[in-house]
Design an enzyme around this catalytic site. Structure first.
Site, PDB file in Angstrom:
ATOM      1  N   LYS A 182     -40.834 -18.823  13.629  1.00  0.00           N
ATOM      2  CA  LYS A 182     -40.083 -19.407  12.508  1.00  0.00           C
ATOM      3  C   LYS A 182     -39.923 -18.416  11.363  1.00  0.00           C
ATOM      4  CE  LYS A 182     -41.047 -22.555   8.682  1.00  0.00           C
ATOM      5  NZ  LYS A 182     -41.648 -21.580   7.759  1.00  0.00           N
ATOM      6  N   ASN A 183     -41.029 -17.820  10.941  1.00  0.00           N
ATOM      7  CA  ASN A 183     -40.949 -16.987   9.734  1.00  0.00           C
ATOM      8  C   ASN A 183     -40.199 -15.673   9.961  1.00  0.00           C
ATOM      9  OD1 ASN A 183     -42.172 -18.932   8.248  1.00  0.00           O
ATOM     10  ND2 ASN A 183     -44.185 -17.951   8.156  1.00  0.00           N
ATOM     11  N   CYS A 209     -42.576 -26.039   0.913  1.00  0.00           N
ATOM     12  CA  CYS A 209     -43.842 -26.777   0.863  1.00  0.00           C
ATOM     13  C   CYS A 209     -44.538 -26.557  -0.473  1.00  0.00           C
ATOM     14  CB  CYS A 209     -44.776 -26.306   1.988  1.00  0.00           C
ATOM     15  SG  CYS A 209     -44.229 -26.758   3.634  1.00  0.00           S
ATOM     16  N   ASP A 264     -51.540 -19.881   7.016  1.00  0.00           N
ATOM     17  CA  ASP A 264     -50.787 -20.934   7.708  1.00  0.00           C
ATOM     18  C   ASP A 264     -51.569 -21.542   8.883  1.00  0.00           C
ATOM     19  OD1 ASP A 264     -48.798 -20.503   5.902  1.00  0.00           O
ATOM     20  OD2 ASP A 264     -47.334 -19.702   7.311  1.00  0.00           O
ATOM     21  N   ARG A 299     -39.769 -29.258  10.643  1.00  0.00           N
ATOM     22  CA  ARG A 299     -39.267 -28.037   9.996  1.00  0.00           C
ATOM     23  C   ARG A 299     -39.682 -26.789  10.763  1.00  0.00           C
ATOM     24  NH1 ARG A 299     -41.199 -27.010   4.425  1.00  0.00           N
ATOM     25  NH2 ARG A 299     -40.462 -25.057   5.258  1.00  0.00           N
ATOM     26  N   ARG A 308     -45.309 -21.389  -6.680  1.00  0.00           N
ATOM     27  CA  ARG A 308     -44.777 -20.457  -5.669  1.00  0.00           C
ATOM     28  C   ARG A 308     -43.734 -19.569  -6.351  1.00  0.00           C
ATOM     29  NH1 ARG A 308     -44.079 -22.991   0.263  1.00  0.00           N
ATOM     30  NH2 ARG A 308     -44.224 -20.781   0.737  1.00  0.00           N
TER      31      ARG A 308
HETATM   32  C1  UD1 Z   1     -44.723 -16.564   3.601  1.00  0.00           C
HETATM   33  C2  UD1 Z   1     -44.614 -17.613   4.674  1.00  0.00           C
HETATM   34  C3  UD1 Z   1     -45.638 -18.713   4.432  1.00  0.00           C
HETATM   35  C4  UD1 Z   1     -47.028 -18.120   4.314  1.00  0.00           C
HETATM   36  C5  UD1 Z   1     -47.060 -16.971   3.319  1.00  0.00           C
HETATM   37  C6  UD1 Z   1     -48.380 -16.219   3.321  1.00  0.00           C
HETATM   38  C7  UD1 Z   1     -42.270 -17.492   5.189  1.00  0.00           C
HETATM   39  C8  UD1 Z   1     -40.950 -18.168   5.140  1.00  0.00           C
HETATM   40  N1  UD1 Z   1     -43.284 -18.154   4.642  1.00  0.00           N
HETATM   41  O1  UD1 Z   1     -44.440 -17.225   2.376  1.00  0.00           O
HETATM   42  O2  UD1 Z   1     -45.573 -19.615   5.520  1.00  0.00           O
HETATM   43  O3  UD1 Z   1     -47.923 -19.126   3.878  1.00  0.00           O
HETATM   44  O4  UD1 Z   1     -46.039 -16.017   3.613  1.00  0.00           O
HETATM   45  O5  UD1 Z   1     -48.637 -15.692   4.584  1.00  0.00           O
HETATM   46  O6  UD1 Z   1     -42.423 -16.420   5.754  1.00  0.00           O
HETATM   47  N2  UD1 Z   1     -46.578 -14.388  -4.980  1.00  0.00           N
HETATM   48  C9  UD1 Z   1     -46.354 -14.078  -6.306  1.00  0.00           C
HETATM   49  N3  UD1 Z   1     -45.107 -13.660  -6.670  1.00  0.00           N
HETATM   50  C10 UD1 Z   1     -44.088 -13.535  -5.791  1.00  0.00           C
HETATM   51  C11 UD1 Z   1     -44.319 -13.854  -4.437  1.00  0.00           C
HETATM   52  C12 UD1 Z   1     -45.573 -14.278  -4.051  1.00  0.00           C
HETATM   53  O7  UD1 Z   1     -47.246 -14.191  -7.116  1.00  0.00           O
HETATM   54  O8  UD1 Z   1     -42.990 -13.141  -6.204  1.00  0.00           O
HETATM   55  C13 UD1 Z   1     -47.899 -14.875  -4.549  1.00  0.00           C
HETATM   56  C14 UD1 Z   1     -47.831 -16.335  -4.119  1.00  0.00           C
HETATM   57  O9  UD1 Z   1     -47.951 -17.217  -5.217  1.00  0.00           O
HETATM   58  C15 UD1 Z   1     -48.987 -16.426  -3.161  1.00  0.00           C
HETATM   59  C16 UD1 Z   1     -49.019 -15.066  -2.501  1.00  0.00           C
HETATM   60  O10 UD1 Z   1     -48.290 -14.188  -3.369  1.00  0.00           O
HETATM   61  O11 UD1 Z   1     -50.189 -16.645  -3.851  1.00  0.00           O
HETATM   62  C17 UD1 Z   1     -48.429 -15.011  -1.109  1.00  0.00           C
HETATM   63  O12 UD1 Z   1     -47.081 -15.304  -1.154  1.00  0.00           O
HETATM   64  P1  UD1 Z   1     -46.028 -14.684  -0.123  1.00  0.00           P
HETATM   65  O13 UD1 Z   1     -46.692 -13.759   0.840  1.00  0.00           O
HETATM   66  O14 UD1 Z   1     -44.880 -14.182  -0.917  1.00  0.00           O
HETATM   67  O15 UD1 Z   1     -45.575 -15.979   0.643  1.00  0.00           O
HETATM   68  P2  UD1 Z   1     -44.141 -16.379   1.065  1.00  0.00           P
HETATM   69  O16 UD1 Z   1     -43.352 -15.179   1.464  1.00  0.00           O
HETATM   70  O17 UD1 Z   1     -43.532 -17.329   0.102  1.00  0.00           O
END
Ligand code: UD1
Length: 432
Positions: free
Chosen positions: A22-23, A117, A305, A397, A122
């Site tokens: 998915k990701n 989610c 996850d 999803r 986020r």
């Molecule tokens: C992706 C995955 C999600 C998984 C996560 C961590 C997808 C679509 N989703 O989410 O299922 O749980 O990786 O493996 O691939 N952060 C910031 N600023 C930012 C971005 C992130 O502070 O601009 C922080 C977030 O709040 C969180 C951490 O970084 O604490 C991890 O986030 P991130 O790796 O970006 O997760 P996603 O890409 O949203």
């Protein structure tokens, strides 16, 4: 709304085929728009998040055609650079990838705020800092608007190895002038898969899978045919279904190396895990399971996850286990639901302390997000009696055909659209 009805305490045995990741798919599908050409994507999972992205792309006048259930043909030669009014963008987190793609291709983008989610805050500040470093002006009011006269390669250090920010910066940088270097980059398998896909379209991305990714900008990309990797989290979920029911399940079409942190943790707990080239057999039957400590971390650490799913397993193993959630601020909200089934779990901030119980007892619970939903299903499979899981749309999803795949390994589970009394149909024998 549909719910799942599960009659638990049946050891699951047999074979499960794993779907595409998915990701990776939710990044690669938007990434295909960078080519201004025709792209064919194989091993696309048949899940609601992908259908939602297809809807967004069609709203942008992209011609998206299903060649079969798992193969998409994407023709983006006549697309527009605006999805600011799309309700579908607001339904999922990964729609943030349209930002990087539209900026990279058109140097201009209007995108609605992404949803997804609820694990607490986020933010997408790291994505936006990256776009700005490449030369974009970004405004975030009712919608996100971006513009650049020119995108120029630069060095970007990420404060956190964010999956989304790493991929989004790659997407924006593939056609920038000069070289972009992302330091402290995320190393998840779907980051590597997205980089491989971009390279298949003529991009020059090196180092994906390490801390440092180098992207040398190219003038344009071309069409390609590409197959998505298998889903690490779906694989892990079925591995735990074998462990938590004392069963014997082989997951097929997987990349065992991607599963190392999960396989290692299951072995530490006492589960037998036997790897082959592209399959893993997991045996819980006859094993004495032990409590353990888990800390979620970016790849190659234990994935956040998989945190709710391993929580269910630990909740059923007598003794004290601990889970430290180090990626997300608020990812234990579903624990209240597990308590309804008799789990004994205390949560303090990022730490969950689990006193394993002899057995969980079936009742009505709800999926509070995608992976928490999968965890409720696992809990229902382990529990005595009947468990119903509502809010199944969360599970849809990200899990293709979960009910059918579980039935294939002997689970007594079915989907119900809410018209029958589950207790009654269990008694009459045609329920699950
Ligand atoms: C992706 C995955 C999600 C998984 C996560 C961590 C997808 C679509 N989703 O989410 O299922 O749980 O990786 O493996 O691939 N952060 C910031 N600023 C930012 C971005 C992130 O502070 O601009 C922080 C977030 O709040 C969180 C951490 O970084 O604490 C991890 O986030 P991130 O790796 O970006 O997760 P996603 O890409 O949203």
């Amino acid at each position: 709304m549909d719910r799942l009805i599960i009659q638990g305490q049946k050891a699951l045995c047999g074979n499960v085929d794993i779907s595409g990741c998915k990701n990776a798919a939710v990044a690669i599908l938007p990434a295909s728009l960078l080519a201004n050409d025709v792209v064919v994507l194989e091993n696309i999972p048949d899940i609601a998040d992908i259908k939602n992205q297809v809807r967004i792309m069609r709203e942008m006048d992209v011609d998206v055609e299903y060649l079969d259930r798992h193969t998409l043909k994407v023709d983006s030669r006549h697309m527009k650079n605006d999805c600011a009014n799309s309700e579908s963008v607001r339904k999922m987190r990964a729609s943030y990838y349209f930002l990087g793609v539209l900026l990279g291709r058109f140097k201009k983008a209007r995108v609605a705020f992404p949803g997804g989610c609820d694990f607490g805050v986020r933010p997408i500040d790291l994505h936006i800092k990256g776009f700005e470093a490449l030369g974009a002006t970004v405004t975030t009011k009712a919608v996100i608007e971006m513009q650049a006269d020119e995108l120029r390669g630069t060095n970007i250090f990420l404060d956190f190895a964010s999956v989304g920010a790493t991929i989004n910066i790659m997407l924006a940088a593939v056609m920038a002038e000069g070289t972009t270097v992302i330091e402290n980059a995320a190393k998840e398998p779907h980051v590597v898969d997205t980089a491989s896909f971009l390279n298949s379209m003529g991009a020059d991305v090196k180092g994906a899978g390490t801390d440092t990714i180098r992207i040398r900008g190219v003038k344009k990309l071309h069409g390609s045919t590409y197959a998505i990797i298998p889903d690490q989290i779906e694989t892990g979920t079925y591995m735990i279904s074998a462990a938590v029911t004392g069963g014997d399940v082989t997951v097929h079409n997987v990349i065992p190396r991607h599963m190392d942190s999960i396989s290692a943790k299951l072995r530490e707990i006492g589960v037998r895990v036997i790897e082959d080239d592209d399959s893993i057999r997991v045996i819980g039957k006859g094993c004495r399971l032990r409590p353990c400590k888990v800390k979620t971390l970016p790849y190659p650490g234990f994935p956040t996850d998989m945190q709710p799913q391993i929580m269910v397993l630990l909740a059923t193993i007598p003794g004290t286990s601990m889970i430290n959630e180090s990626v997300w601020d608020s990812r234990f909200k579903y624990v209240d639901q597990l308590r309804k089934l008799g789990a004994n779990i205390d949560v303090e901030s990022h730490l969950a302390i689990i006193e394993g119980v002899e057995k969980l007892v079936g009742t009505d619970v709800e999926a509070t997000d995608l992976r928490a939903g999968a965890a409720m299903v696992l809990a229902g499979l382990a529990a005595s009696g009947v468990t119903t899981v509502s809010n199944v749309n969360y599970i849809d999803r990200g899990y293709e055909n979960m009910v059918e795949k579980l039935q294939g390994i002997g689970a007594r589970i079915r989907r119900d659209s809410g018209r029958e009394d589950p207790q009654l149909s269990v008694i009459t024998g045609n329920a699950v």
